[in-house]
Design a protein around this motif. Structure first.
Motif, PDB file in Angstrom:
ATOM      1  N   LYS A   1       0.866  -1.180   0.000  1.00 54.12           N
ATOM      2  CA  LYS A   1       0.000   0.000   0.000  1.00 54.12           C
ATOM      3  C   LYS A   1       0.897   1.222   0.000  1.00 54.12           C
ATOM      4  N   TYR A   2       0.843   1.985  -1.079  1.00 55.46           N
ATOM      5  CA  TYR A   2       1.742   3.122  -1.250  1.00 55.46           C
ATOM      6  C   TYR A   2       0.959   4.429  -1.117  1.00 55.46           C
ATOM      7  N   LYS A   3       1.328   5.202  -0.128  1.00 53.43           N
ATOM      8  CA  LYS A   3       0.648   6.473   0.126  1.00 53.43           C
ATOM      9  C   LYS A   3       1.689   7.583   0.192  1.00 53.43           C
ATOM     10  N   GLN A   4       1.493   8.628  -0.620  1.00 55.35           N
ATOM     11  CA  GLN A   4       2.461   9.721  -0.738  1.00 55.35           C
ATOM     12  C   GLN A   4       3.841   9.155  -1.090  1.00 55.35           C
ATOM     13  N   PHE A   5       3.839   8.202  -1.999  1.00 56.68           N
ATOM     14  CA  PHE A   5       5.067   7.510  -2.383  1.00 56.68           C
ATOM     15  C   PHE A   5       5.619   8.134  -3.663  1.00 56.68           C
ATOM     16  N   ASN A   6       6.865   8.610  -3.612  1.00 59.06           N
ATOM     17  CA  ASN A   6       7.449   9.270  -4.777  1.00 59.06           C
ATOM     18  C   ASN A   6       8.979   9.225  -4.709  1.00 59.06           C
ATOM     19  N   THR A   7       9.605   9.993  -5.565  1.00 54.82           N
ATOM     20  CA  THR A   7      11.065  10.028  -5.612  1.00 54.82           C
ATOM     21  C   THR A   7      11.669  10.420  -4.269  1.00 54.82           C
ATOM     22  N   ASP A   8      11.067  11.408  -3.611  1.00 57.81           N
ATOM     23  CA  ASP A   8      11.573  11.827  -2.298  1.00 57.81           C
ATOM     24  C   ASP A   8      11.525  10.676  -1.292  1.00 57.81           C
ATOM     25  N   THR A   9      10.432   9.906  -1.337  1.00 49.01           N
ATOM     26  CA  THR A   9      10.281   8.772  -0.424  1.00 49.01           C
ATOM     27  C   THR A   9      11.417   7.770  -0.603  1.00 49.01           C
ATOM     28  N   VAL A  10      11.748   7.503  -1.856  1.00 48.88           N
ATOM     29  CA  VAL A  10      12.802   6.523  -2.156  1.00 48.88           C
ATOM     30  C   VAL A  10      14.164   7.025  -1.683  1.00 48.88           C
ATOM     31  N   VAL A  11      14.425   8.299  -1.892  1.00 48.92           N
ATOM     32  CA  VAL A  11      15.708   8.864  -1.459  1.00 48.92           C
ATOM     33  C   VAL A  11      15.808   8.863   0.064  1.00 48.92           C
ATOM     34  N   LEU A  12      14.784   9.387   0.729  1.00 50.45           N
ATOM     35  CA  LEU A  12      14.803   9.497   2.188  1.00 50.45           C
ATOM     36  C   LEU A  12      14.739   8.130   2.871  1.00 50.45           C
ATOM     37  N   GLY A  13      14.188   7.136   2.177  1.00 51.48           N
ATOM     38  CA  GLY A  13      14.113   5.786   2.738  1.00 51.48           C
ATOM     39  C   GLY A  13      15.372   4.978   2.510  1.00 51.48           C
ATOM     40  N   ASN A  14      16.368   5.579   1.843  1.00 48.94           N
ATOM     41  CA  ASN A  14      17.632   4.892   1.537  1.00 48.94           C
ATOM     42  C   ASN A  14      17.416   3.628   0.710  1.00 48.94           C
ATOM     43  N   TYR A  15      16.537   3.741  -0.295  1.00 52.12           N
ATOM     44  CA  TYR A  15      16.256   2.600  -1.157  1.00 52.12           C
ATOM     45  C   TYR A  15      17.139   2.564  -2.402  1.00 52.12           C
ATOM     46  N   LEU A  16      17.970   3.594  -2.604  1.00 54.61           N
ATOM     47  CA  LEU A  16      18.803   3.656  -3.798  1.00 54.61           C
ATOM     48  C   LEU A  16      20.080   2.845  -3.640  1.00 54.61           C
ATOM     49  N   PRO A  17      20.643   2.340  -4.745  1.00 56.40           N
ATOM     50  CA  PRO A  17      21.971   1.720  -4.685  1.00 56.40           C
ATOM     51  C   PRO A  17      23.002   2.729  -4.179  1.00 56.40           C
ATOM     52  N   TYR A  18      24.061   2.252  -3.584  1.00 55.52           N
ATOM     53  CA  TYR A  18      25.028   3.133  -2.912  1.00 55.52           C
ATOM     54  C   TYR A  18      25.711   4.109  -3.860  1.00 55.52           C
ATOM     55  N   ASP A  19      25.839   3.742  -5.154  1.00 59.47           N
ATOM     56  CA  ASP A  19      26.599   4.602  -6.060  1.00 59.47           C
ATOM     57  C   ASP A  19      25.730   5.566  -6.867  1.00 59.47           C
ATOM     58  N   ILE A  20      24.454   5.669  -6.535  1.00 64.17           N
ATOM     59  CA  ILE A  20      23.598   6.677  -7.163  1.00 64.17           C
ATOM     60  C   ILE A  20      23.428   7.823  -6.178  1.00 64.17           C
ATOM     61  N   GLU A  21      23.830   8.990  -6.585  1.00 65.30           N
ATOM     62  CA  GLU A  21      23.788  10.153  -5.703  1.00 65.30           C
ATOM     63  C   GLU A  21      22.682  11.114  -6.134  1.00 65.30           C
ATOM     64  N   PRO A  22      21.593  11.204  -5.376  1.00 61.62           N
ATOM     65  CA  PRO A  22      20.503  12.129  -5.714  1.00 61.62           C
ATOM     66  C   PRO A  22      20.927  13.578  -5.517  1.00 61.62           C
ATOM     67  N   GLU A  23      20.224  14.459  -6.187  1.00 55.77           N
ATOM     68  CA  GLU A  23      20.511  15.890  -6.079  1.00 55.77           C
ATOM     69  C   GLU A  23      19.249  16.622  -5.655  1.00 55.77           C
ATOM     70  N   MET A  24      19.433  17.775  -5.045  1.00 59.90           N
ATOM     71  CA  MET A  24      18.298  18.591  -4.642  1.00 59.90           C
ATOM     72  C   MET A  24      17.924  19.546  -5.771  1.00 59.90           C
ATOM     73  N   ASP A  25      16.627  19.653  -6.043  1.00 60.25           N
ATOM     74  CA  ASP A  25      16.113  20.612  -7.014  1.00 60.25           C
ATOM     75  C   ASP A  25      14.989  21.372  -6.315  1.00 60.25           C
ATOM     76  N   GLY A  26      15.338  22.481  -5.713  1.00 60.38           N
ATOM     77  CA  GLY A  26      14.368  23.191  -4.885  1.00 60.38           C
ATOM     78  C   GLY A  26      14.142  22.428  -3.599  1.00 60.38           C
ATOM     79  N   GLN A  27      12.890  22.029  -3.353  1.00 64.27           N
ATOM     80  CA  GLN A  27      12.552  21.295  -2.134  1.00 64.27           C
ATOM     81  C   GLN A  27      12.445  19.793  -2.360  1.00 64.27           C
TER      82      GLN A  27
END
Length: 233
Positions: A64-90
């Motif tokens: 069950k996915y609620k308010q699930f998006n790119t931010d959720t994946v980044v903040l949940g540490n679901y990315l592989p270690y060698d992918i570095e997300p960037e901030m674009d505004g908020q």
């Protein structure tokens, strides 16, 4: 040996040494970058998606996915270690290995969820009050080349990721800016198999790998104008 024969020999040596040899090195460099390098990026991207979906499944046992998006994946540490997300505004932006981006967002997974979403499409505040989440999400890659797009489209994702639902391969042009993810999001559901799709999205969707012919048709982009989206439950 005559002077003319000697001159011809000197010219051949000059051509081989100063023209053909550098061209050969350039050719090998281009082959490595666009051939071996591209295949490596494809392989790594497939591994990236496997890692992300595995971590998401471990955290969302009820699917069950609620308010699930790119931010959720980044903040949940679901990315592989060698992918570095960037901030674009908020919000966060996730780069993919082809120079484009990776977008992740929740979407409807069955007819009931779609009916509720479309029924309150023009009443977003009301929708937020009554919805309790949805049962699927999409990972979308933008800015990929046609070769990578075709390989992704022909990959048997169900063998790699058990909760795979479907895929959509497309190319975006000025005449078709809406291609890419609409059909996958709204017409590949757990309980609507066989439903006819009539939208302006001209991307090709499937619940399994595309044939070679369909992958070629779907991924006709120039340079890096292809998109590839994949849906999970």
């Amino acid at each position: 040996m005559s002077n003319s024969d000697s001159n011809i020999g000197d010219k051949l040596v000059f051509i081989l040494t100063y023209i053909l040899t550098p061209l050969m090195f350039i050719g090998f460099g281009v082959y490595f970058y666009f051939g071996i390098g591209a295949r490596n990026n494809v392989s790594k991207t497939i591994d990236d998606i496997v890692v992300i979906t595995k971590k998401v499944s471990e955290s969302y046992l009820d699917r069950k996915y609620k308010q699930f998006n790119t931010d959720t994946v980044v903040l949940g540490n679901y990315l592989p270690y060698d992918i570095e997300p960037e901030m674009d505004g908020q919000h966060y932006v996730i780069p993919n290995r082809f120079g484009g981006q990776m977008f992740i967002f929740e979407t409807v997974g069955n007819i009931r969820e779609r009916t509720l979403f479309f029924g309150l499409y023009n009443q977003p505040e009301r929708y937020q009050q009554v919805y309790s989440g949805v049962s699927s999400y999409v990972i979308m890659l933008t800015g990929i080349n046609r070769k990578a797009c075709r390989i992704f489209a022909q990959t048997n994702w169900a063998e790699k990721i058990p909760n795979f639902m479907g895929l959509e391969a497309a190319y975006v042009t000025a005449e078709s800016p809406n291609n890419g993810v609409y059909n996958l999001s709204n017409y590949v559901l757990t309980d609507n198999e066989g439903e006819q799709i009539k939208t302006i999205d001209q991307g090709i969707v499937a619940r399994g790998p595309l044939s070679k012919a369909n992958a070629k048709k779907a991924c006709q982009c120039l340079w890096r104008g292809c998109t590839f989206a994949i849906k999970f439950k």
